[in-house]
Write a protein that holds these residues in place. Structure first.
Motif, mmCIF file in Angstrom:
data_model
loop_
_atom_site.group_PDB
_atom_site.id
_atom_site.type_symbol
_atom_site.label_atom_id
_atom_site.label_comp_id
_atom_site.label_asym_id
_atom_site.label_seq_id
_atom_site.Cartn_x
_atom_site.Cartn_y
_atom_site.Cartn_z
ATOM 1 N N ALA A 90 0.841 -1.201 0.000
ATOM 2 C CA ALA A 90 0.000 0.000 0.000
ATOM 3 C C ALA A 90 0.878 1.253 0.000
ATOM 4 O O ALA A 90 0.581 2.238 -0.692
ATOM 5 C CB ALA A 90 -0.916 -0.008 1.220
ATOM 6 N N LYS A 91 1.973 1.213 0.747
ATOM 7 C CA LYS A 91 2.894 2.345 0.803
ATOM 8 C C LYS A 91 3.567 2.575 -0.553
ATOM 9 O O LYS A 91 3.940 3.703 -0.894
ATOM 10 C CB LYS A 91 3.942 2.082 1.883
ATOM 11 N N LEU A 92 3.708 1.499 -1.323
ATOM 12 C CA LEU A 92 4.323 1.593 -2.651
ATOM 13 C C LEU A 92 3.304 1.900 -3.750
ATOM 14 O O LEU A 92 3.653 1.951 -4.926
ATOM 15 C CB LEU A 92 5.038 0.280 -2.984
ATOM 16 N N GLY A 93 2.052 2.074 -3.351
ATOM 17 C CA GLY A 93 1.022 2.403 -4.331
ATOM 18 C C GLY A 93 0.430 1.224 -5.050
ATOM 19 O O GLY A 93 -0.224 1.379 -6.084
ATOM 20 N N ARG A 94 0.634 0.002 -4.519
ATOM 21 C CA ARG A 94 0.075 -1.206 -5.124
ATOM 22 C C ARG A 94 -0.750 -1.980 -4.086
ATOM 23 O O ARG A 94 -0.453 -3.135 -3.797
ATOM 24 C CB ARG A 94 1.189 -2.103 -5.669
ATOM 25 N N PRO A 95 -1.769 -1.369 -3.526
ATOM 26 C CA PRO A 95 -2.548 -2.073 -2.497
ATOM 27 C C PRO A 95 -3.201 -3.333 -3.058
ATOM 28 O O PRO A 95 -3.691 -3.337 -4.186
ATOM 29 C CB PRO A 95 -3.595 -1.037 -2.081
ATOM 30 N N GLY A 96 -3.166 -4.400 -2.278
ATOM 31 C CA GLY A 96 -3.791 -5.641 -2.687
ATOM 32 C C GLY A 96 -2.921 -6.526 -3.557
ATOM 33 O O GLY A 96 -3.316 -7.647 -3.883
ATOM 34 N N VAL A 97 -1.731 -6.057 -3.930
ATOM 35 C CA VAL A 97 -0.817 -6.842 -4.771
ATOM 36 C C VAL A 97 0.163 -7.581 -3.864
ATOM 37 O O VAL A 97 0.723 -7.002 -2.939
ATOM 38 C CB VAL A 97 -0.049 -5.934 -5.757
ATOM 39 N N HIS A 98 0.381 -8.862 -4.142
ATOM 40 C CA HIS A 98 1.348 -9.632 -3.371
ATOM 41 C C HIS A 98 2.757 -9.145 -3.718
ATOM 42 O O HIS A 98 3.078 -8.948 -4.890
ATOM 43 C CB HIS A 98 1.203 -11.122 -3.697
ATOM 44 N N PRO A 99 3.642 -8.960 -2.729
ATOM 45 C CA PRO A 99 4.952 -8.362 -3.018
ATOM 46 C C PRO A 99 5.956 -9.309 -3.656
ATOM 47 O O PRO A 99 6.968 -8.858 -4.204
ATOM 48 C CB PRO A 99 5.447 -7.937 -1.633
ATOM 49 N N ARG B 254 11.969 2.024 -7.069
ATOM 50 C CA ARG B 254 12.814 1.897 -8.257
ATOM 51 C C ARG B 254 12.873 0.448 -8.723
ATOM 52 O O ARG B 254 12.790 0.164 -9.923
ATOM 53 C CB ARG B 254 14.217 2.414 -7.954
ATOM 54 N N ALA B 255 13.029 -0.478 -7.776
ATOM 55 C CA ALA B 255 13.109 -1.899 -8.127
ATOM 56 C C ALA B 255 11.785 -2.390 -8.700
ATOM 57 O O ALA B 255 11.766 -3.236 -9.612
ATOM 58 C CB ALA B 255 13.498 -2.714 -6.905
ATOM 59 N N MET B 256 10.681 -1.867 -8.190
ATOM 60 C CA MET B 256 9.364 -2.264 -8.682
ATOM 61 C C MET B 256 9.140 -1.755 -10.104
ATOM 62 O O MET B 256 8.657 -2.496 -10.973
ATOM 63 C CB MET B 256 8.280 -1.730 -7.742
ATOM 64 N N ARG B 257 9.521 -0.513 -10.348
ATOM 65 C CA ARG B 257 9.381 0.037 -11.703
ATOM 66 C C ARG B 257 10.294 -0.706 -12.688
ATOM 67 O O ARG B 257 9.915 -0.924 -13.842
ATOM 68 C CB ARG B 257 9.693 1.537 -11.703
ATOM 69 N N ALA B 258 11.479 -1.091 -12.218
ATOM 70 C CA ALA B 258 12.396 -1.849 -13.085
ATOM 71 C C ALA B 258 11.792 -3.193 -13.462
ATOM 72 O O ALA B 258 11.895 -3.626 -14.617
ATOM 73 C CB ALA B 258 13.743 -2.038 -12.387
ATOM 74 N N MET B 259 11.160 -3.878 -12.496
ATOM 75 C CA MET B 259 10.522 -5.154 -12.814
ATOM 76 C C MET B 259 9.370 -4.946 -13.792
ATOM 77 O O MET B 259 9.189 -5.748 -14.726
ATOM 78 C CB MET B 259 10.026 -5.840 -11.545
ATOM 79 N N ASP B 260 8.609 -3.895 -13.607
ATOM 80 C CA ASP B 260 7.521 -3.596 -14.551
ATOM 81 C C ASP B 260 8.058 -3.474 -15.973
ATOM 82 O O ASP B 260 7.487 -4.033 -16.917
ATOM 83 C CB ASP B 260 6.818 -2.293 -14.159
ATOM 84 N N ARG B 261 9.169 -2.749 -16.118
ATOM 85 C CA ARG B 261 9.742 -2.532 -17.458
ATOM 86 C C ARG B 261 10.240 -3.843 -18.062
ATOM 87 O O ARG B 261 9.978 -4.138 -19.232
ATOM 88 C CB ARG B 261 10.892 -1.520 -17.388
ATOM 89 N N HIS B 262 10.971 -4.621 -17.274
ATOM 90 C CA HIS B 262 11.532 -5.868 -17.792
ATOM 91 C C HIS B 262 10.433 -6.887 -18.099
ATOM 92 O O HIS B 262 10.529 -7.629 -19.089
ATOM 93 C CB HIS B 262 12.535 -6.449 -16.795
#
Length: 332
Positions: free
Chosen positions: A145-154, A177-185
């Motif tokens: 939730a703090k990362l802006g992805r509430p309800g998503v498993h980390p 940053r690591a989350m955005r990098a995974m999104d891109r890849h």
């Protein structure tokens, strides 16, 4: 009278020259410091005069008005950037100003390793030097939730890489940053996927890639390992992969996978349940992501470790059993 004014002018000129020469000498001299290093946080909006005072407050033995004079006379006083700096013994007024103008902040780094789970990621961030632990104590739900992805498993949402950060940065910033990098890849891998995959969504590709990451002993085997799981999904065979069972056991896993563990049903037990598990089980790297969506052209349905990091692949159960006897039981 004319001689008097000439004398005054000459004296003033000599004094100016002397001051100029002294100033030219001073800007190249190391500034005395109370310790080997000094932290210098410069907040946005701090004036050049304020920066000079911060330098003195940080433990550098320098006159703030004199340092401010240097900032002004250099013509670069308005180019000083906000940031988190670290000054070391030997810094001179000239090199200090260069650091501040270029914005050369003090940085640290943290490494997130391929195949790590979220507990390992959070443990590494908690130990990272000079990184503010803003998520310590948060549940996984609160973290996302703090990362802006509430309800998503980390699990699997962060790309494994080396991340540099300024002293005083937060673990939230690194995770974002690591989350955005995974999104891109993941987006790039999904775009490059083979046309005949039984995977329906990028989420499924991420889950499979996380399994491939944990099952791969030798990089050259990745695409073939991915092919085994893809082939099993196509024909409806259970994946039967130990890393998913281990993940489902969580902290109770003691390093020894037993028969009863394989029979204990959890959402991640791919021996008792068909298809992919509900979430990734680790952080896959770029190679594992690509292997999951571009598996080898193979009919293999089984693989077994040879004991040297490589795997033996089989397309039939009989061949697989022979490989197990050879490589796992030592029967030739």
């Amino acid at each position: 009278m004319r001689r008097f004014f000439l004398t005054i002018f000459l004296l003033a000129s000599f004094v100016a020259l002397g001051v100029g020469a002294w100033g030219l000498w001073w800007v190249h001299q190391p500034l005395p410091m109370k310790a080997a290093t000094a932290d210098l946080p410069v907040e946005p909006g701090t004036t050049p005069r304020g920066v000079a005072q911060l330098v003195a407050d940080a433990g550098v033995d320098v006159s703030p008005p004199l340092l401010y004079w240097w900032f002004r006379i250099s013509g670069q006083d308005r180019q000083i950037r906000a940031g988190s700096y670290e000054l070391e013994r030997g810094v001179t007024p000239k090199s200090l100003l260069a650091v501040l103008v270029r914005g050369e902040e003090a940085t640290r780094s943290v490494v997130l390793v391929e195949g790590w789970n979220i507990r390992q990621v959070r443990a590494a961030l908690a130990k990272a030097d000079q990184l503010k632990p803003d998520t310590v104590g948060d549940t996984e739900e609160a973290l996302m939730a703090k990362l802006g992805r509430p309800g998503v498993h980390p699990e699997g949402r962060f790309f494994p890489d080396t991340y540099t950060y300024s002293k005083g940065s937060t673990d939230v910033a690194v995770l974002q940053r690591a989350m955005r990098a995974m999104d891109r890849h993941l987006d790039a891998a999904w775009t490059a996927r083979a046309s005949d995959l039984p995977l329906k969504t990028p989420e499924q590709a991420l889950i499979l890639a996380s399994i491939v990451e944990k099952e791969t002993g030798k990089p050259s085997d990745r695409a073939e390992i991915a092919a085994v799981f893809i082939n099993r999904l196509r024909v409806g065979m259970p994946l039967q992969t130990d890393p998913t069972v281990i993940y489902g056991l969580g902290a109770s896993f003691d390093g020894n996978l037993r028969k009863r563990d394989l029979q204990a049903d959890t959402p991640w037990n791919t021996y008792t349940r068909g298809g992919l598990p509900p979430t990734p089980i680790s952080m896959p790297g770029k190679a594992a992501l690509l292997a999951a969506v571009q598996p080898a052209q193979s009919k293999s349905l089984y693989f077994v470790s040879r004991g040297d990091g490589t795997s033996h692949f089989s397309s039939s159960l009989d061949e697989h059993n022979r490989a197990v006897n050879r490589y796992q039981r030592g029967n030739k």
